[in-house]
Design a protein around this motif. Structure first.
Motif, PDB file in Angstrom:
ATOM      1  N   THR A 132      40.566  41.535  41.349  1.00  6.89           N
ATOM      2  CA  THR A 132      41.283  40.098  41.824  1.00  6.89           C
ATOM      3  C   THR A 132      40.185  38.655  41.573  1.00  6.89           C
ATOM      4  OG1 THR A 132      40.259  40.848  43.939  1.00  6.89           O
ATOM      5  CG2 THR A 132      42.891  40.277  43.513  1.00  6.89           C
ATOM      6  N   ASP A 133      38.990  39.207  40.922  1.00 11.01           N
ATOM      7  CA  ASP A 133      37.708  38.028  40.711  1.00 11.01           C
ATOM      8  C   ASP A 133      37.145  38.129  41.452  1.00 11.01           C
ATOM      9  OD1 ASP A 133      36.836  37.555  38.654  1.00 11.01           O
ATOM     10  OD2 ASP A 133      37.144  35.801  37.971  1.00 11.01           O
ATOM     11  N   LEU A 134      37.424  38.031  42.401  1.00 13.13           N
ATOM     12  CA  LEU A 134      36.606  38.320  44.194  1.00 13.13           C
ATOM     13  C   LEU A 134      34.951  38.712  44.358  1.00 13.13           C
ATOM     14  CD1 LEU A 134      39.402  38.817  46.536  1.00 13.13           C
ATOM     15  CD2 LEU A 134      38.776  36.835  45.740  1.00 13.13           C
ATOM     16  N   LEU A 144      43.463  30.573  44.823  1.00 10.43           N
ATOM     17  CA  LEU A 144      42.842  31.987  44.658  1.00 10.43           C
ATOM     18  C   LEU A 144      43.421  32.478  45.594  1.00 10.43           C
ATOM     19  CD1 LEU A 144      40.554  33.583  43.972  1.00 10.43           C
ATOM     20  CD2 LEU A 144      39.053  32.483  45.156  1.00 10.43           C
ATOM     21  N   ASN A 147      47.258  33.815  45.451  1.00  6.57           N
ATOM     22  CA  ASN A 147      46.998  34.635  44.111  1.00  6.57           C
ATOM     23  C   ASN A 147      46.271  36.251  44.507  1.00  6.57           C
ATOM     24  OD1 ASN A 147      47.930  32.643  42.352  1.00  6.57           O
ATOM     25  ND2 ASN A 147      46.741  32.428  41.711  1.00  6.57           N
ATOM     26  N   SER A 148      45.423  36.512  44.793  1.00  3.21           N
ATOM     27  CA  SER A 148      44.857  37.693  45.760  1.00  3.21           C
ATOM     28  C   SER A 148      45.891  38.126  46.623  1.00  3.21           C
ATOM     29  CB  SER A 148      43.409  37.640  46.047  1.00  3.21           C
ATOM     30  OG  SER A 148      42.221  36.531  45.034  1.00  3.21           O
ATOM     31  N   LYS A 149      46.439  37.383  47.721  1.00  7.05           N
ATOM     32  CA  LYS A 149      47.352  37.685  48.511  1.00  7.05           C
ATOM     33  C   LYS A 149      48.158  38.684  47.724  1.00  7.05           C
ATOM     34  CE  LYS A 149      50.218  37.378  52.191  1.00  7.05           C
ATOM     35  NZ  LYS A 149      50.417  36.102  53.500  1.00  7.05           N
ATOM     36  N   TYR A 151      48.470  39.596  44.308  1.00  7.56           N
ATOM     37  CA  TYR A 151      48.650  40.677  43.101  1.00  7.56           C
ATOM     38  C   TYR A 151      48.736  42.064  44.546  1.00  7.56           C
ATOM     39  CZ  TYR A 151      45.400  44.046  40.979  1.00  7.56           C
ATOM     40  OH  TYR A 151      45.128  45.159  39.913  1.00  7.56           O
TER      41      TYR A 151
END
Length: 859
Positions: A132-134, A144, A147-149, A151
């Motif tokens: 997720t590139d967090l 962000l 998209n993270s959620k 994914y």
């Protein structure tokens, strides 16, 4: 009065706001006034430099600017595009004549300080954060978070957790300016499984046939182990395509899925309902080839393998045109590409459908004949280019041939210097007009040297072993100091040194091999030297071995092996000549009936082998290999003028009289020069069943014979069956054959000692063995290849050929694990259960469970 004045003031303010709003609506960019930009101030910044922002806006002091106007709008859009700010506003701070002074007020987005993930195993957290590139310093945006959620939720849904829920919250982090911490809470729930699959509309194909077509979508059954019943949407969609293909294989070209739905039974169970429309059944009609000049219609029809009147099979037709599942498939596309026509294209076209018959045209554009322009290799940091190029079947200037590329990949994988899983040919610079193409082989070096350093207890005490094996050695650089990294490497030669010692024996061996003697043809030269000493040791008499009483074997062997072209170029014929000297010094342990003296052996070995395995040396997936070897000594009894029949009669008398000196003299004369012949066969077949699941089938046979019955069978070169198959410290030419589930060498029959009358185990003269192994890899990375296996084995050894019965077998079954690491070779462990009784006089009943450790064993 005061209340009246307040009302009047309120109405006045409303009119003022209304008038201002109307004025604002009537104002447009065309109504903006032209100024000179006198100054620009940026406010609200927390982490960015003011001058950097000014430069990015593109606004310069002294430039003409319209306020409001296009310049201001463009700057705002440009800054919004960075997704770094939550608010961007322009204000007029002052107007002096024609000069206007502006303020750009910016509110920065918060920066991510740290992320905490709940509901996930610790080892999975890093994977989620990476995907997720967090990471710290990332600007927090709505996209962000969304998209993270999505994914993370989809990640779990792909694994069958359809009820997975993910919540993401941010909170201000007071440890730093304008930063926020993120908390991710994952509730994966239970895996959703398929309770039932219901088909509707199917009359021609049964529910059972359609269920089999769904390869990865299976309903729950208590007996299902290999294919789980969890619902995964992507697999389900692919299976629906397979279901339509199933109809196409049976002739129902127009079959389609009208609807598919799933019904929730419970939180972890669903029913699938699939409604189909089958349509009519069709047959192949006329099949005409158009555009072909290289091959005749008859040749193409023979390869296509479909005749008029056959049931229509759309899947088979596609595979016979181009089978994407097999790089070396027998199809029309490979037929052209193996003859140099890389740019050919083949398309089946339905030209008419009459009643239930479909007529086809196979339209072929052959293109220009293609030749190889450049052939390069990439990634060989240690291995010299000539070692690689001599194995390639592709040469610049040659006609393009896809089968040559596939064969080249196999040959490179068989070298063992590269990771077979990552050998990839890259087709570059295709030029249909010129008819040329380049090929680059991308390689990843794998460790090709091994060190064996181990210790253990056995043979009367501690055993230490030091072994060094360099399978990519370079002898020509032996005296070049700069080539030692840590040893001279890169020429594909093999150099191995092994030392093994305990207080009762010493073993030294040296081996050198050159696979391309002379550098022009694949002729392998091999030279080996060995020396073993075994000392007399009786623990009941002394704690130390008596080194004045010893038995030694000194041997030297030289051989040549050549790859031949007939029956095909997978065959190799080998020749070797070896000499061994057996020396006894007051050593009486039953190997011979004499304890002093020497025995000699000169043997020629002829070998015929065929290795056509595919998929790499460590984990073959297809093909087969077999080897037949025949070892012969000269028939000394034909010309040495010794009456062996008389010797046998004299020995019988000596045994009756218990004259050990006479027995020793007779045996010393009989075995001064050993004579025998020995035949071995071993074959392995590899078949990929599903995915990477491989079935290995093995068969072995060995026989030790004599030219003259009066001479008898030699006590060396025998077969010892049972256990892990690792050779013992006694280098007497014996073959040690593994058969798991039994103790080492316990399946070798005993015989009666003529002097003592006791039972001795001096090795079998014939054996056979069969194996079945199911193998599945856990990883095939260059650093370590690991695979598990389930096996069935059966075999036996016999004291003479008259007793040999290929069906009288000792059976076993079990599981095992193999780990191959380049630096240490093969390591493994097996748990085998022997179903039958071994030959140990003290054993009774089945052998039972046995544990075997494997070090350096063949694959």
């Amino acid at each position: 009065m005061n209340r009246f004045m307040s009302l009047e003031l309120f109405i006045t303010l409303l009119l003022l706001i209304f008038t201002t709003a109307i004025s604002a609506q009537d104002t447009s960019y065309e109504d903006g006034k032209r100024y000179i930009l006198g100054g620009l101030e940026v406010t609200g910044l927390q982490s960015y430099n003011e001058q950097t922002v000014k430069t990015y806006t593109g606004l310069r002091i002294g430039q003409p600017i319209t306020v409001p106007g296009d310049e201001i709008s463009a700057v705002i859009n440009k800054l919004w595009g960075l997704e770094l700010f939550t608010d961007i506003s322009f204000y007029i701070t002052n107007i002096e004549g024609e000069n206007v002074f502006l303020e750009l007020n910016i509110i920065e987005r918060p920066t991510l300080s740290n992320v905490t993930v709940y509901g996930v195993k610790k080892r999975k957290v890093d994977e989620i954060l990476k995907d997720t590139d967090l990471k710290k310093g990332k600007k927090i945006t709505e996209s962000l978070i969304a998209n993270s959620k999505n994914y993370i939720q989809n990640k779990y849904k792909k694994k069958g957790y359809l009820n997975a829920k993910v919540t993401i919250a941010t909170t201000k982090d007071t440890t730093d300016a304008n930063t926020q911490a993120m908390v991710i809470n994952v509730k994966q729930g239970d895996k959703v499984k398929i309770n039932d699959i219901v088909f509707e509309g199917n009359e021609q194909l049964s529910d059972k046939q359609l269920s089999k077509a769904l390869k990865k979508t299976k309903q729950r059954k208590f007996y299902r182990f290999w294919k789980k019943s969890k619902y995964i949407q992507e697999d389900y969609k692919n299976d629906l395509v397979s279901l339509v293909d199933k109809y196409a294989e049976k002739g129902f070209r127009d079959a389609r899925i009208i609807s598919d739905t799933f019904v929730k039974v419970s939180d972890d169970l669903i029913d699938l309902k699939i409604k189909v429309e089958e349509g009519n059944k069709y047959y192949f009609g006329d099949i005409d080839f158009v555009g072909n000049t290289v091959y005749s219609d008859r040749q193409l029809a023979q390869m296509l393998g479909i005749k008029k009147g056959d049931t229509y099979n759309g899947v088979l037709l596609r595979k016979r045109i181009a089978d994407d599942t097999k790089p070396d498939a027998e199809d029309l596309t490979n037929m052209y590409q193996n003859f140099g026509y890389l740019f050919s294209s083949i398309n089946p076209v339905e030209i008419s459908a009459e009643n239930d018959t479909i007529n086809f045209e196979i339209r072929i554009i052959e293109g220009k004949e293609t030749f190889l322009d450049h052939v390069t290799v990439i990634g060989n940091d240690k291995t010299n280019d000539h070692v690689i190029f001599r194995e390639l079947r592709t040469r610049p200037g040659q006609r393009y041939n896809k089968s040559d590329i596939i064969r080249s990949i196999r040959e490179l994988g068989q070298l063992g210097f590269f990771d077979a899983e990552q050998i990839k040919p890259d087709i570059q610079n295709p030029d249909p007009n010129a008819g040329t193409v380049d090929i680059a082989y991308n390689l990843v070096e794998a460790g090709s040297s091994q060190i064996e350093l181990q210790g253990g207890y056995g043979g009367g005490g501690f055993i230490g072993t030091l072994g060094l094996s360099f399978s990519n050695f370079s002898m020509k650089n032996l005296f070049k100091g700069e080539a030692y990294k840590p040893v001279p490497m890169g020429d594909g030669q093999t150099f191995a040194l092994r030392l093994q010692a305990s207080r009762t024996y010493r073993v030294y061996s040296l081996n050198f091999s050159e696979p391309w003697l002379g550098g022009k043809k694949p002729v392998r030269f091999n030279m080996s030297l060995s020396r073993t000493q075994q000392f007399y040791y009786n623990p009941y008499v002394s704690s130390k071995p008596d080194k004045s009483k010893q038995f030694s074997i000194t041997g030297i062997t030289a051989g040549l092996a050549k790859r031949v072209q007939w029956p095909d170029d997978y065959f190799t014929i080998s020749h070797s000549l070896g000499y061994q000297l057996y020396n006894f010094q007051d050593y009486n342990l039953g190997l011979f009936n004499f304890g002093n003296g020497k025995s000699n052996s000169i043997a020629y070995t002829l070998g015929i082998s065929r290795d056509a395995t595919g998929g790499g040396r460590i984990y073959p997936r297809s093909g087969s290999n077999f080897a037949i070897t025949a070892k012969f000594t000269p028939p000394f009894s034909l010309f040495n003028n010794i009456d062996y029949k008389q010797l046998n009669e004299d020995q019988e008398v000596a045994i009756e009289e218990l004259d050990s000196d006479e027995i020793e003299r007779i045996d010393q004369e009989r075995f001064r020069w050993l004579e025998f012949y020995k035949v071995n066969f071993k074959g392995d077949w590899y078949t990929t069943l599903v995915d990477k699941l491989v079935l290995r089938t093995n068969a072995e046979f060995g026989f030790l014979g004599s030219y003259n019955e009066d001479v008898g069978k030699v006590p060396f070169e025998r077969f010892y069956v049972g256990g892990d198959g690792m050779g013992s410290y006694t280098l007497d030419g014996r073959d040690v054959i593994s058969l798991r589930g039994y103790e080492n060498q316990s399946l070798t029959p005993y015989s009666t000692d003529p002097l003592s009358g006791g039972q001795v185990q001096d090795g079998g003269v014939v054996y056979n063995k069969y194996s079945l192994e199911l193998r599945y890899p856990l990883t095939l990375k260059p650093s370590a290849s690991i695979y598990g296996q389930v096996f069935l084995e059966a075999g036996n050894a016999f004291n003479n050929f008259q007793d040999f019965n290929p069906f009288e077998l000792k059976r076993s079954a079990g599981v095992g694990l193999r780990i191959f690491m380049p630096a240490f070779g093969l390591l493994g462990i097996d748990f085998g259960y022997g179903f039958d009784q071994d030959y140990n006089p003290n054993s009774s009943g089945p052998s039972g469970w046995q544990t075997h450790f494997i070090i350096g064993q063949q694959f």
